[in-house]
Design a protein around this motif. Structure first.
Motif, mmCIF file in Angstrom:
data_model
loop_
_atom_site.group_PDB
_atom_site.id
_atom_site.type_symbol
_atom_site.label_atom_id
_atom_site.label_comp_id
_atom_site.label_asym_id
_atom_site.label_seq_id
_atom_site.Cartn_x
_atom_site.Cartn_y
_atom_site.Cartn_z
ATOM 1 N N PRO A 82 13.554 19.543 -11.125
ATOM 2 C CA PRO A 82 12.433 18.723 -11.762
ATOM 3 C C PRO A 82 12.222 17.675 -10.783
ATOM 4 O O PRO A 82 10.644 17.457 -10.670
ATOM 5 C CB PRO A 82 13.158 17.840 -13.050
ATOM 6 C CG PRO A 82 14.304 18.791 -13.179
ATOM 7 C CD PRO A 82 14.733 19.403 -12.064
ATOM 8 N N ASN B 282 4.007 24.005 -14.990
ATOM 9 C CA ASN B 282 5.028 23.848 -14.375
ATOM 10 C C ASN B 282 6.057 25.131 -14.922
ATOM 11 O O ASN B 282 6.288 25.300 -16.160
ATOM 12 C CB ASN B 282 5.674 22.436 -14.537
ATOM 13 C CG ASN B 282 4.735 21.535 -14.257
ATOM 14 O OD1 ASN B 282 4.074 20.995 -14.876
ATOM 15 N ND2 ASN B 282 5.195 20.706 -13.149
ATOM 16 N N HIS C 180 9.211 19.084 -8.591
ATOM 17 C CA HIS C 180 7.856 19.099 -9.490
ATOM 18 C C HIS C 180 7.232 17.671 -9.230
ATOM 19 O O HIS C 180 6.200 17.601 -9.231
ATOM 20 C CB HIS C 180 8.058 19.548 -10.974
ATOM 21 C CG HIS C 180 8.592 20.936 -11.258
ATOM 22 N ND1 HIS C 180 7.764 21.756 -11.764
ATOM 23 C CD2 HIS C 180 9.747 21.642 -10.865
ATOM 24 C CE1 HIS C 180 8.067 22.936 -11.742
ATOM 25 N NE2 HIS C 180 9.467 22.881 -11.330
ATOM 26 N N TYR D 232 10.143 26.475 -14.317
ATOM 27 C CA TYR D 232 11.411 26.328 -13.687
ATOM 28 C C TYR D 232 12.091 27.590 -13.231
ATOM 29 O O TYR D 232 13.379 27.501 -12.870
ATOM 30 C CB TYR D 232 12.075 25.435 -14.936
ATOM 31 C CG TYR D 232 11.491 24.102 -14.886
ATOM 32 C CD1 TYR D 232 11.744 22.892 -14.087
ATOM 33 C CD2 TYR D 232 10.333 23.873 -15.723
ATOM 34 C CE1 TYR D 232 11.191 21.817 -13.966
ATOM 35 C CE2 TYR D 232 9.701 22.696 -15.810
ATOM 36 C CZ TYR D 232 10.068 21.556 -14.855
ATOM 37 O OH TYR D 232 9.369 20.529 -14.919
#
Length: 235
Positions: A11, A32, A14, A34
């Motif tokens: 995270p 986004n 990002h 992951y």
């Protein structure tokens, strides 16, 4: 506008990339992701011009994911592992950012990507429909967004470079050769070792001088043949 997605299992990565992108108004986030499987779904739903891709991810690595794509968008790899760089360039990535990377290094990667995206769009879109090419340059401790249609000419000035715009002059440490790489050869021409001019801004050419606005720009001996080609086809 360039639409991007971030593919990274961390995270904080990002947040860093989004923070940098928020300073560049021609970038728009599409999403986004992951892991690689989220990215696959995102690419099926969204128009994406650019992916920020981590290499070391669970389930499927960044490069394994990239090999599954038949027509991938532009790729900027963001990773802490420099040993993957050679494999990345073999996969035709645009740039390779080694974490932690600075905003200045990030901007250079974006400028390189903008150039390739615009070239690709020009192959499928009429030139009149293309948005003006833009890039960022550091000057006076700030990053200036430059629309290329506002450039009159560029001058190498000692250890600096001066960009003469329609209504401004920006002084930067960027080399004139680096700026030349960012500019379309259809719209700009090197006329001297210290000068690049916008072709459509040329008012007159007389002897060894070019007049742009009120500025007289010298023509270097080795560049005369290029200047001659500008007007010889018109008699």
């Amino acid at each position: 506008m360039i639409r991007y997605i971030i593919i990274d299992d961390e995270p904080i990565a990002h947040r860093i990339i989004e923070g940098y992108c928020n300073n560049l108004p021609h970038l728009e986030k599409a999403g986004n992701c992951y892991d690689a499987f989220e990215a696959m779904q995102m690419l099926n739903k969204e128009q994406v011009d650019l992916m920020f891709l981590d290499v070391n991810m669970p389930k499927l690595s960044g490069f394994e994911f990239l090999k599954t794509l038949s027509n991938p968008p532009k790729i900027i790899v963001t990773t802490a592992y420099k040993e993957f760089a050679i494999e990345g360039y073999e996969l035709d990535i645009t740039d390779y950012l080694l974490k932690p990377f600075s905003f200045e290094r990030f901007v250079k990667a974006i400028n390189k990507t903008i150039n390739t995206v615009v070239k690709n769009r020009s192959a499928t879109t009429s030139s009149s429909a293309l948005k003006p090419t833009r890039f960022f340059i550091k000057g006076d401790k700030k990053y200036h967004q430059i629309a290329t249609e506002t450039i009159l000419f560029i001058e190498a000035y000692g250890n600096y470079t001066k960009l003469y715009l329609n209504d401004d002059i920006i002084v930067s440490h960027e080399k004139i050769s680096s700026l030349e790489e960012l500019l379309s050869k259809d719209n700009f021409i090197r006329v001297h070792k210290s000068f690049i001019v916008a072709i459509d801004k040329i008012k007159t050419i007389e002897g060894n001088r070019i007049l742009i606005d009120t500025h007289k720009i010298p023509i270097g001996q080795t560049y005369k043949s290029s200047i001659y080609k500008l007007y010889s086809s018109n008699g």
